[in-house]
Design a protein around this motif. Structure first.
Motif, PDB file in Angstrom:
ATOM      1  N   GLU A 166      40.863  38.030 123.398  1.00 49.81           N
ATOM      2  CA  GLU A 166      41.919  38.904 122.880  1.00 49.81           C
ATOM      3  C   GLU A 166      43.066  38.094 122.272  1.00 49.81           C
ATOM      4  N   GLU A 167      43.435  37.008 122.925  1.00 47.18           N
ATOM      5  CA  GLU A 167      44.486  36.137 122.386  1.00 47.18           C
ATOM      6  C   GLU A 167      44.051  35.519 121.060  1.00 47.18           C
ATOM      7  N   ASN A 168      42.824  35.027 121.025  1.00 43.32           N
ATOM      8  CA  ASN A 168      42.308  34.421 119.798  1.00 43.32           C
ATOM      9  C   ASN A 168      42.234  35.421 118.656  1.00 43.32           C
ATOM     10  N   PHE A 169      41.782  36.633 118.968  1.00 43.22           N
ATOM     11  CA  PHE A 169      41.628  37.652 117.925  1.00 43.22           C
ATOM     12  C   PHE A 169      42.993  38.078 117.385  1.00 43.22           C
ATOM     13  N   GLU A 170      43.962  38.230 118.270  1.00 39.43           N
ATOM     14  CA  GLU A 170      45.318  38.583 117.827  1.00 39.43           C
ATOM     15  C   GLU A 170      45.878  37.497 116.910  1.00 39.43           C
ATOM     16  N   GLU A 171      45.660  36.232 117.280  1.00 36.25           N
ATOM     17  CA  GLU A 171      46.107  35.115 116.439  1.00 36.25           C
ATOM     18  C   GLU A 171      45.389  35.135 115.086  1.00 36.25           C
ATOM     19  N   PHE A 172      44.106  35.503 115.094  1.00 37.87           N
ATOM     20  CA  PHE A 172      43.362  35.529 113.839  1.00 37.87           C
ATOM     21  C   PHE A 172      43.889  36.605 112.897  1.00 37.87           C
ATOM     22  N   LEU A 173      44.203  37.765 113.424  1.00 41.77           N
ATOM     23  CA  LEU A 173      44.767  38.822 112.578  1.00 41.77           C
ATOM     24  C   LEU A 173      46.079  38.365 111.950  1.00 41.77           C
ATOM     25  N   GLN A 174      46.895  37.660 112.729  1.00 42.98           N
ATOM     26  CA  GLN A 174      48.142  37.115 112.188  1.00 42.98           C
ATOM     27  C   GLN A 174      47.851  36.044 111.139  1.00 42.98           C
ATOM     28  N   PHE A 175      46.835  35.225 111.403  1.00 42.83           N
ATOM     29  CA  PHE A 175      46.452  34.164 110.474  1.00 42.83           C
ATOM     30  C   PHE A 175      45.980  34.756 109.137  1.00 42.83           C
ATOM     31  N   VAL A 176      45.239  35.854 109.193  1.00 40.27           N
ATOM     32  CA  VAL A 176      44.781  36.527 107.973  1.00 40.27           C
ATOM     33  C   VAL A 176      45.975  36.994 107.148  1.00 40.27           C
ATOM     34  N   LYS A 177      46.944  37.597 107.814  1.00 38.80           N
ATOM     35  CA  LYS A 177      48.140  38.081 107.107  1.00 38.80           C
ATOM     36  C   LYS A 177      48.951  36.933 106.526  1.00 38.80           C
ATOM     37  N   MET A 178      49.089  35.847 107.284  1.00 41.97           N
ATOM     38  CA  MET A 178      49.829  34.685 106.807  1.00 41.97           C
ATOM     39  C   MET A 178      49.136  34.049 105.603  1.00 41.97           C
ATOM     40  N   THR A 179      47.802  33.987 105.654  1.00 41.34           N
ATOM     41  CA  THR A 179      47.038  33.421 104.544  1.00 41.34           C
ATOM     42  C   THR A 179      47.202  34.273 103.290  1.00 41.34           C
ATOM     43  N   GLU A 180      47.199  35.578 103.477  1.00 42.53           N
ATOM     44  CA  GLU A 180      47.391  36.502 102.343  1.00 42.53           C
ATOM     45  C   GLU A 180      48.750  36.264 101.688  1.00 42.53           C
ATOM     46  N   GLN A 181      49.789  36.083 102.521  1.00 43.07           N
ATOM     47  CA  GLN A 181      51.132  35.815 101.986  1.00 43.07           C
ATOM     48  C   GLN A 181      51.173  34.474 101.271  1.00 43.07           C
ATOM     49  N   LEU A 182      50.532  33.470 101.846  1.00 46.26           N
ATOM     50  CA  LEU A 182      50.526  32.130 101.275  1.00 46.26           C
ATOM     51  C   LEU A 182      49.881  32.108  99.891  1.00 46.26           C
ATOM     52  N   LYS A 184      49.522  34.730  97.881  1.00 44.06           N
ATOM     53  CA  LYS A 184      49.940  35.896  97.103  1.00 44.06           C
ATOM     54  C   LYS A 184      50.315  35.538  95.668  1.00 44.06           C
ATOM     55  N   ASN A 185      51.084  34.489  95.520  1.00 47.03           N
ATOM     56  CA  ASN A 185      51.588  34.119  94.198  1.00 47.03           C
ATOM     57  C   ASN A 185      50.737  33.044  93.517  1.00 47.03           C
ATOM     58  N   ARG A 186      49.526  32.856  94.030  1.00 54.90           N
ATOM     59  CA  ARG A 186      48.628  31.863  93.458  1.00 54.90           C
ATOM     60  C   ARG A 186      47.500  32.543  92.720  1.00 54.90           C
ATOM     61  N   SER A 187      46.953  31.861  91.736  1.00 56.95           N
ATOM     62  CA  SER A 187      45.800  32.426  91.046  1.00 56.95           C
ATOM     63  C   SER A 187      44.679  32.624  92.062  1.00 56.95           C
ATOM     64  N   LYS A 188      43.897  33.644  91.861  1.00 61.18           N
ATOM     65  CA  LYS A 188      42.911  34.080  92.845  1.00 61.18           C
ATOM     66  C   LYS A 188      41.993  32.958  93.314  1.00 61.18           C
ATOM     67  N   LYS A 189      41.431  32.205  92.365  1.00 62.95           N
ATOM     68  CA  LYS A 189      40.479  31.161  92.738  1.00 62.95           C
ATOM     69  C   LYS A 189      40.359  30.168  91.587  1.00 62.95           C
ATOM     70  N   ASN A 190      40.211  28.926  91.928  1.00 64.35           N
ATOM     71  CA  ASN A 190      40.001  27.919  90.894  1.00 64.35           C
ATOM     72  C   ASN A 190      38.569  28.038  90.375  1.00 64.35           C
ATOM     73  N   THR A 191      38.451  28.507  89.131  1.00 65.92           N
ATOM     74  CA  THR A 191      37.118  28.739  88.571  1.00 65.92           C
ATOM     75  C   THR A 191      36.624  27.560  87.746  1.00 65.92           C
ATOM     76  N   LYS A 192      37.439  26.528  87.617  1.00 68.20           N
ATOM     77  CA  LYS A 192      36.994  25.344  86.899  1.00 68.20           C
ATOM     78  C   LYS A 192      35.852  24.677  87.668  1.00 68.20           C
ATOM     79  N   PRO A 193      34.906  24.089  86.936  1.00 65.73           N
ATOM     80  CA  PRO A 193      33.815  23.394  87.636  1.00 65.73           C
ATOM     81  C   PRO A 193      34.328  22.156  88.356  1.00 65.73           C
TER      82      PRO A 193
END
Length: 198
Positions: A166-182, A184-193
């Motif tokens: 439960e502790e790990n899962f709660e941390e993961f949900l927070q990590f997902v949200k933090m990653t989304e914020q991080l 947010k202002n970046r291009s979706k994915k580097n598509t260069k080879p």
């Protein structure tokens, strides 16, 4: 939040599947979790045009649409199963859906170590440039003696392990949200080879 759980083995009687099923049920009020199998994926065979088989494409599409991924791996000979390595090779060589995707690693094993070496190896693989997943740091869930860890309803018996999960899962949900914020202002994915592809 929408997550997918990848069963990291092609075994029909895997306790890693049981662990993900428990996670799916236990946290159903916090996230929608779809379980995905790799047992129907073909063995990796480098396609000339980098086009994945339909089963790999289906898994890739689910990863792309998910907010995060949970991978549960057993330990075979101190590492992850060949089937899981093959699945990751398909993803890294073709669609690369795990780039910047938040990933939580868990594992269950019949022995006492709970897949600790396999999890460490899996983290190294997921950090490769063509996979480049966002791994939740400083957290691992190790379920040892996994054949005896569940009751007849599929629930974890040890309350201390439930609390830890439960502790790990709660941390993961927070990590997902933090990653989304991080990201947010970046291009979706580097598509260069990559340099070695040119």
């Amino acid at each position: 939040m929408k997550l997918i759980g990848i069963v990291g083995t092609n075994s029909d009687r895997s306790t890693n599947r049981k662990l993900l099923q428990f996670i799916q049920t236990h946290f159903s009020d916090q996230a929608e979790i779809e379980l995905c199998e790799i047992k129907d994926l073909p063995a990796f065979d480098e396609p000339e045009d980098q086009t994945p088989p339909i089963t790999v494409k289906e898994l890739s599409d689910k990863i792309i649409l998910a907010d995060g991924v949970i991978i549960s791996t057993p330990e075979y000979d101190h590492t992850i199963p060949a089937a899981l390595k093959s699945a990751l090779e398909w993803l890294s060589y073709t669609t690369r859906p795990l780039i910047d995707k938040p990933v939580m690693v868990t594992g269950a094993s019949l022995g006492s170590l709970g897949s600790s070496r396999a999890q460490a190896h899996l983290r190294q693989i997921l950090d490769a440039p063509e996979l480049k997943a966002r791994l939740m740091p400083s957290a691992e869930f190790l379920l040892g003696h996994s054949q005896q860890a569940f009751d007849e309803k599929g629930d974890l018996i040890d309350q201390d392990k439930v609390n830890e999960l439960e502790e790990n899962f709660e941390e993961f949900l927070q990590f997902v949200k933090m990653t989304e914020q991080l990201l947010k202002n970046r291009s979706k994915k580097n598509t260069k080879p990559f340099s070695w592809e040119v």
